[in-house]
Design a protein around this motif. Structure first.
Motif, PDB file in Angstrom:
ATOM      1  N   PHE A 107       0.829  -1.203   0.000  1.00 53.89           N
ATOM      2  CA  PHE A 107       0.000   0.000   0.000  1.00 53.89           C
ATOM      3  C   PHE A 107       0.864   1.254   0.000  1.00 53.89           C
ATOM      4  O   PHE A 107       0.595   2.215  -0.733  1.00 53.89           O
ATOM      5  CB  PHE A 107      -0.936   0.005   1.213  1.00 53.89           C
ATOM      6  CG  PHE A 107      -1.797   1.227   1.292  1.00 53.89           C
ATOM      7  CD1 PHE A 107      -2.985   1.293   0.595  1.00 53.89           C
ATOM      8  CD2 PHE A 107      -1.408   2.324   2.050  1.00 53.89           C
ATOM      9  CE1 PHE A 107      -3.775   2.435   0.643  1.00 53.89           C
ATOM     10  CE2 PHE A 107      -2.184   3.466   2.111  1.00 53.89           C
ATOM     11  CZ  PHE A 107      -3.380   3.521   1.404  1.00 53.89           C
ATOM     12  N   GLN A 108       1.918   1.267   0.810  1.00 55.55           N
ATOM     13  CA  GLN A 108       2.768   2.453   0.876  1.00 55.55           C
ATOM     14  C   GLN A 108       3.535   2.655  -0.424  1.00 55.55           C
ATOM     15  O   GLN A 108       3.780   3.791  -0.840  1.00 55.55           O
ATOM     16  CB  GLN A 108       3.736   2.362   2.052  1.00 55.55           C
ATOM     17  CG  GLN A 108       4.389   3.689   2.400  1.00 55.55           C
ATOM     18  CD  GLN A 108       3.366   4.775   2.719  1.00 55.55           C
ATOM     19  OE1 GLN A 108       2.469   4.582   3.545  1.00 55.55           O
ATOM     20  NE2 GLN A 108       3.484   5.916   2.050  1.00 55.55           N
ATOM     21  N   CYS A 109       3.910   1.561  -1.092  1.00 55.28           N
ATOM     22  CA  CYS A 109       4.586   1.682  -2.393  1.00 55.28           C
ATOM     23  C   CYS A 109       3.666   2.335  -3.419  1.00 55.28           C
ATOM     24  O   CYS A 109       4.093   3.190  -4.202  1.00 55.28           O
ATOM     25  CB  CYS A 109       5.038   0.310  -2.894  1.00 55.28           C
ATOM     26  SG  CYS A 109       6.515  -0.328  -2.081  1.00 55.28           S
ATOM     27  N   VAL A 110       2.409   1.931  -3.420  1.00 57.45           N
ATOM     28  CA  VAL A 110       1.445   2.540  -4.340  1.00 57.45           C
ATOM     29  C   VAL A 110       1.294   4.027  -4.022  1.00 57.45           C
ATOM     30  O   VAL A 110       1.233   4.872  -4.928  1.00 57.45           O
ATOM     31  CB  VAL A 110       0.077   1.823  -4.250  1.00 57.45           C
ATOM     32  CG1 VAL A 110      -0.976   2.577  -5.050  1.00 57.45           C
ATOM     33  CG2 VAL A 110       0.189   0.392  -4.758  1.00 57.45           C
ATOM     34  N   ALA A 111       1.258   4.359  -2.726  1.00 60.01           N
ATOM     35  CA  ALA A 111       1.180   5.766  -2.337  1.00 60.01           C
ATOM     36  C   ALA A 111       2.412   6.532  -2.807  1.00 60.01           C
ATOM     37  O   ALA A 111       2.308   7.658  -3.313  1.00 60.01           O
ATOM     38  CB  ALA A 111       1.035   5.873  -0.818  1.00 60.01           C
ATOM     39  N   PHE A 112       3.596   5.917  -2.674  1.00 57.35           N
ATOM     40  CA  PHE A 112       4.820   6.563  -3.146  1.00 57.35           C
ATOM     41  C   PHE A 112       4.761   6.828  -4.647  1.00 57.35           C
ATOM     42  O   PHE A 112       5.249   7.853  -5.134  1.00 57.35           O
ATOM     43  CB  PHE A 112       6.044   5.696  -2.831  1.00 57.35           C
ATOM     44  CG  PHE A 112       6.516   5.781  -1.404  1.00 57.35           C
ATOM     45  CD1 PHE A 112       6.379   6.945  -0.680  1.00 57.35           C
ATOM     46  CD2 PHE A 112       7.111   4.681  -0.800  1.00 57.35           C
ATOM     47  CE1 PHE A 112       6.820   7.026   0.642  1.00 57.35           C
ATOM     48  CE2 PHE A 112       7.546   4.746   0.516  1.00 57.35           C
ATOM     49  CZ  PHE A 112       7.405   5.914   1.237  1.00 57.35           C
ATOM     50  N   ALA A 113       4.182   5.891  -5.414  1.00 56.71           N
ATOM     51  CA  ALA A 113       4.056   6.065  -6.863  1.00 56.71           C
ATOM     52  C   ALA A 113       3.225   7.303  -7.179  1.00 56.71           C
ATOM     53  O   ALA A 113       3.577   8.108  -8.056  1.00 56.71           O
ATOM     54  CB  ALA A 113       3.429   4.832  -7.489  1.00 56.71           C
ATOM     55  N   ILE A 114       2.126   7.465  -6.450  1.00 54.05           N
ATOM     56  CA  ILE A 114       1.262   8.632  -6.661  1.00 54.05           C
ATOM     57  C   ILE A 114       1.978   9.915  -6.253  1.00 54.05           C
ATOM     58  O   ILE A 114       1.969  10.918  -6.980  1.00 54.05           O
ATOM     59  CB  ILE A 114      -0.054   8.478  -5.878  1.00 54.05           C
ATOM     60  CG1 ILE A 114      -0.828   7.252  -6.383  1.00 54.05           C
ATOM     61  CG2 ILE A 114      -0.910   9.735  -6.002  1.00 54.05           C
ATOM     62  CD1 ILE A 114      -2.040   6.903  -5.545  1.00 54.05           C
ATOM     63  N   PHE A 115       2.627   9.886  -5.079  1.00 51.30           N
ATOM     64  CA  PHE A 115       3.354  11.072  -4.609  1.00 51.30           C
ATOM     65  C   PHE A 115       4.425  11.493  -5.623  1.00 51.30           C
ATOM     66  O   PHE A 115       4.572  12.678  -5.940  1.00 51.30           O
ATOM     67  CB  PHE A 115       4.030  10.802  -3.265  1.00 51.30           C
ATOM     68  CG  PHE A 115       3.085  10.466  -2.139  1.00 51.30           C
ATOM     69  CD1 PHE A 115       1.758  10.864  -2.182  1.00 51.30           C
ATOM     70  CD2 PHE A 115       3.526   9.751  -1.036  1.00 51.30           C
ATOM     71  CE1 PHE A 115       0.893  10.560  -1.145  1.00 51.30           C
ATOM     72  CE2 PHE A 115       2.673   9.446   0.004  1.00 51.30           C
ATOM     73  CZ  PHE A 115       1.350   9.849  -0.048  1.00 51.30           C
ATOM     74  N   SER A 116       5.189  10.517  -6.118  1.00 48.12           N
ATOM     75  CA  SER A 116       6.281  10.812  -7.049  1.00 48.12           C
ATOM     76  C   SER A 116       5.758  11.438  -8.332  1.00 48.12           C
ATOM     77  O   SER A 116       6.325  12.409  -8.853  1.00 48.12           O
ATOM     78  CB  SER A 116       7.049   9.524  -7.381  1.00 48.12           C
ATOM     79  OG  SER A 116       7.589   8.938  -6.225  1.00 48.12           O
ATOM     80  N   LYS A 117       4.662  10.874  -8.849  1.00 49.47           N
ATOM     81  CA  LYS A 117       4.105  11.381 -10.104  1.00 49.47           C
ATOM     82  C   LYS A 117       3.569  12.802  -9.921  1.00 49.47           C
ATOM     83  O   LYS A 117       3.803  13.682 -10.763  1.00 49.47           O
ATOM     84  CB  LYS A 117       2.982  10.451 -10.568  1.00 49.47           C
ATOM     85  CG  LYS A 117       2.528  10.686 -12.006  1.00 49.47           C
ATOM     86  CD  LYS A 117       3.575  10.216 -12.992  1.00 49.47           C
ATOM     87  CE  LYS A 117       3.100  10.409 -14.444  1.00 49.47           C
ATOM     88  NZ  LYS A 117       2.091   9.424 -14.827  1.00 49.47           N
ATOM     89  N   VAL A 118       2.862  13.036  -8.822  1.00 50.60           N
ATOM     90  CA  VAL A 118       2.318  14.372  -8.568  1.00 50.60           C
ATOM     91  C   VAL A 118       3.454  15.390  -8.421  1.00 50.60           C
ATOM     92  O   VAL A 118       3.402  16.481  -8.994  1.00 50.60           O
ATOM     93  CB  VAL A 118       1.435  14.370  -7.303  1.00 50.60           C
ATOM     94  CG1 VAL A 118       1.061  15.791  -6.895  1.00 50.60           C
ATOM     95  CG2 VAL A 118       0.169  13.554  -7.537  1.00 50.60           C
ATOM     96  N   PHE A 119       4.482  15.032  -7.660  1.00 49.00           N
ATOM     97  CA  PHE A 119       5.620  15.932  -7.468  1.00 49.00           C
ATOM     98  C   PHE A 119       6.292  16.244  -8.804  1.00 49.00           C
ATOM     99  O   PHE A 119       6.615  17.407  -9.099  1.00 49.00           O
ATOM    100  CB  PHE A 119       6.636  15.295  -6.515  1.00 49.00           C
ATOM    101  CG  PHE A 119       7.887  16.109  -6.328  1.00 49.00           C
ATOM    102  CD1 PHE A 119       7.938  17.136  -5.400  1.00 49.00           C
ATOM    103  CD2 PHE A 119       9.022  15.854  -7.091  1.00 49.00           C
ATOM    104  CE1 PHE A 119       9.090  17.898  -5.236  1.00 49.00           C
ATOM    105  CE2 PHE A 119      10.178  16.603  -6.935  1.00 49.00           C
ATOM    106  CZ  PHE A 119      10.210  17.630  -6.002  1.00 49.00           C
ATOM    107  N   ALA A 120       6.514  15.203  -9.626  1.00 53.45           N
ATOM    108  CA  ALA A 120       7.197  15.390 -10.909  1.00 53.45           C
ATOM    109  C   ALA A 120       6.383  16.257 -11.861  1.00 53.45           C
ATOM    110  O   ALA A 120       6.934  17.103 -12.577  1.00 53.45           O
ATOM    111  CB  ALA A 120       7.492  14.029 -11.543  1.00 53.45           C
TER     112      ALA A 120
END
Length: 395
Positions: free
Chosen positions: A290-303
């Motif tokens: 679950f946290q990995c999926v959250a990291f994917a979203i965070f990374s994409k939004v930041f980028a």
């Protein structure tokens, strides 16, 4: 082409092609490379310039370059990428063709690059595997492992058809490349150019290029394992899907299937019995996934917010439905569900007059309950963090 009847500014404005070479102690080969570049411009009647982005040479490369009619740019920050970034900014041409100053590429054979650039392509890559690699020009480790593997990973991670991600000879539209805001300072600059061009949907083409043994007697600056890792690291960082999303979804799926299958009781498969210990690892897989999926979203939004990635309509549509309030409510619901499970476990314990528990029974309630409470807390705080990221859009 002579600029005898033009002022310096008029000549600079008329330049079509800049031939750019990064340089660090290339005294043995810099002169022949510049001579070939000037010859190409003259034979093909192209108004152009030869620019040397010197990265702190101590062998007199700068003096040799100037004596042979090149313009020298002094770049203080060390690194292949640093030299090229500053060099690109200092050129005047509409188009730029960059290549190493070690005489491994033939600067008299740039016609295919110029033709593609004039056709409107933003990036024209050389492909050494299609054009030919002369004996001794590329170490076997690079030819059969490093370049094919890293280029294959690049094509897998990004929708690119480029066959040679790391060819040092490439041409591009100067304005389009500056807009990409390239930043990496080392050898991974070669990958960054291809990846960002692909992500921003620039027009990309590829032409065969011949690689010859370089003309230097000293060892090359390239360090196989160090620079190979830097390329791989860059590809992973720029692909949240492969670094976070896909592994996270796999962990979530495997964890959920195992946890739900074991809640009713032990399961035997192929003579092996899976019980509460497997449930514990399944719980870990769910939480980490679950946290990995959250990291994917965070990374994409930041980028996207920092203009590293282009906008993504699918992500924007999904995020419009993931509000802070909904995240808070979902987190609290998961917390309440876990609380109910925990109360149920305590009640079961009470029926035994709070004597010793049977782990194989009580842990079937406790493990899912703990999993729910951890995921609930993740949802709660991740919702706040996602809202913070969304508010930091770089205008």
């Amino acid at each position: 082409m002579s600029n005898s009847f033009l002022s310096n500014q008029e000549f600079n404005n008329s330049i079509e092609l800049s031939i750019l070479m990064p340089c660090l102690n290339e005294a043995e080969t810099i002169a022949v490379c510049i001579e070939k570049a000037h010859s190409f411009l003259k034979v093909n009647k192209i108004i152009g310039e030869v620019v040397i982005a010197d990265n702190g040479s101590t062998d007199g490369s700068q003096r040799i370059a100037e004596a042979n009619g090149a313009r020298v740019i002094h770049v203080k920050e060390r690194g292949y990428g640093s030299a090229l970034i500053d060099g690109i900014k200092a050129t005047y041409g509409k188009y730029i063709i960059m290549g190493d100053a070690d005489d491994s590429y033939d600067f008299t054979a740039l016609t295919p690059f110029v033709e593609k650039l004039r056709e409107g392509y933003d990036l024209v890559m050389g492909n050494r595997f299609r054009g030919g690699i002369k004996p001794g020009a590329m170490p076997p480790l690079h030819r059969y492992l490093g370049n094919p593997v890293l280029s294959g990973i690049g094509r897998l991670f990004f929708p690119s058809a480029i066959g040679d991600f790391h060819c040092g000879l490439r041409g591009f539209n100067r304005e389009a490349m500056i807009k990409l805001n390239l930043k990496t300072t080392g050898m991974e600059f070669a990958s960054e150019m291809v990846v960002k061009s692909t992500l921003h949907k620039l027009r990309i083409s590829e032409v065969p290029t011949t690689l010859s043994p370089d003309g230097r007697t000293r060892p090359p600056h390239l360090r196989s394992w160090r620079d190979g890792w830097r390329h791989l690291r860059f590809l992973l960082i720029f692909s949240p899907r492969w670094l976070f999303l896909y592994p996270g979804l796999l962990l979530l799926l495997v964890g959920l299937v195992c946890l739900l299958a074991l809640i009713p009781g032990p399961q035997t498969l192929g003579g092996v019995t899976f019980d509460i210990h497997t449930m514990l690892y399944a719980s870990m897989a769910i939480i980490v996934g679950f946290q990995c999926v959250a990291f994917a979203i965070f990374s994409k939004v930041f980028a996207i917010n920092n203009k590293i990635f282009p906008s993504d309509k699918r992500l924007e549509s999904a995020l419009s439905k993931i509000t802070l309030e909904r995240g808070i409510v979902l987190g609290l619901l998961l917390f309440l569900m876990s609380l109910m499970g925990s109360i149920n476990a305590v009640m079961a314990w009470g029926k035994t007059s709070f004597s010793s528990l049977v782990p194989s029974i009580t842990m079937r309630i406790a493990i899912p309950s703990v999993t729910l409470i951890v995921v609930g807390i993740q949802v709660f705080f991740n919702s706040f963090f996602l809202t913070f990221l969304a508010s930091q859009k770089d205008e």
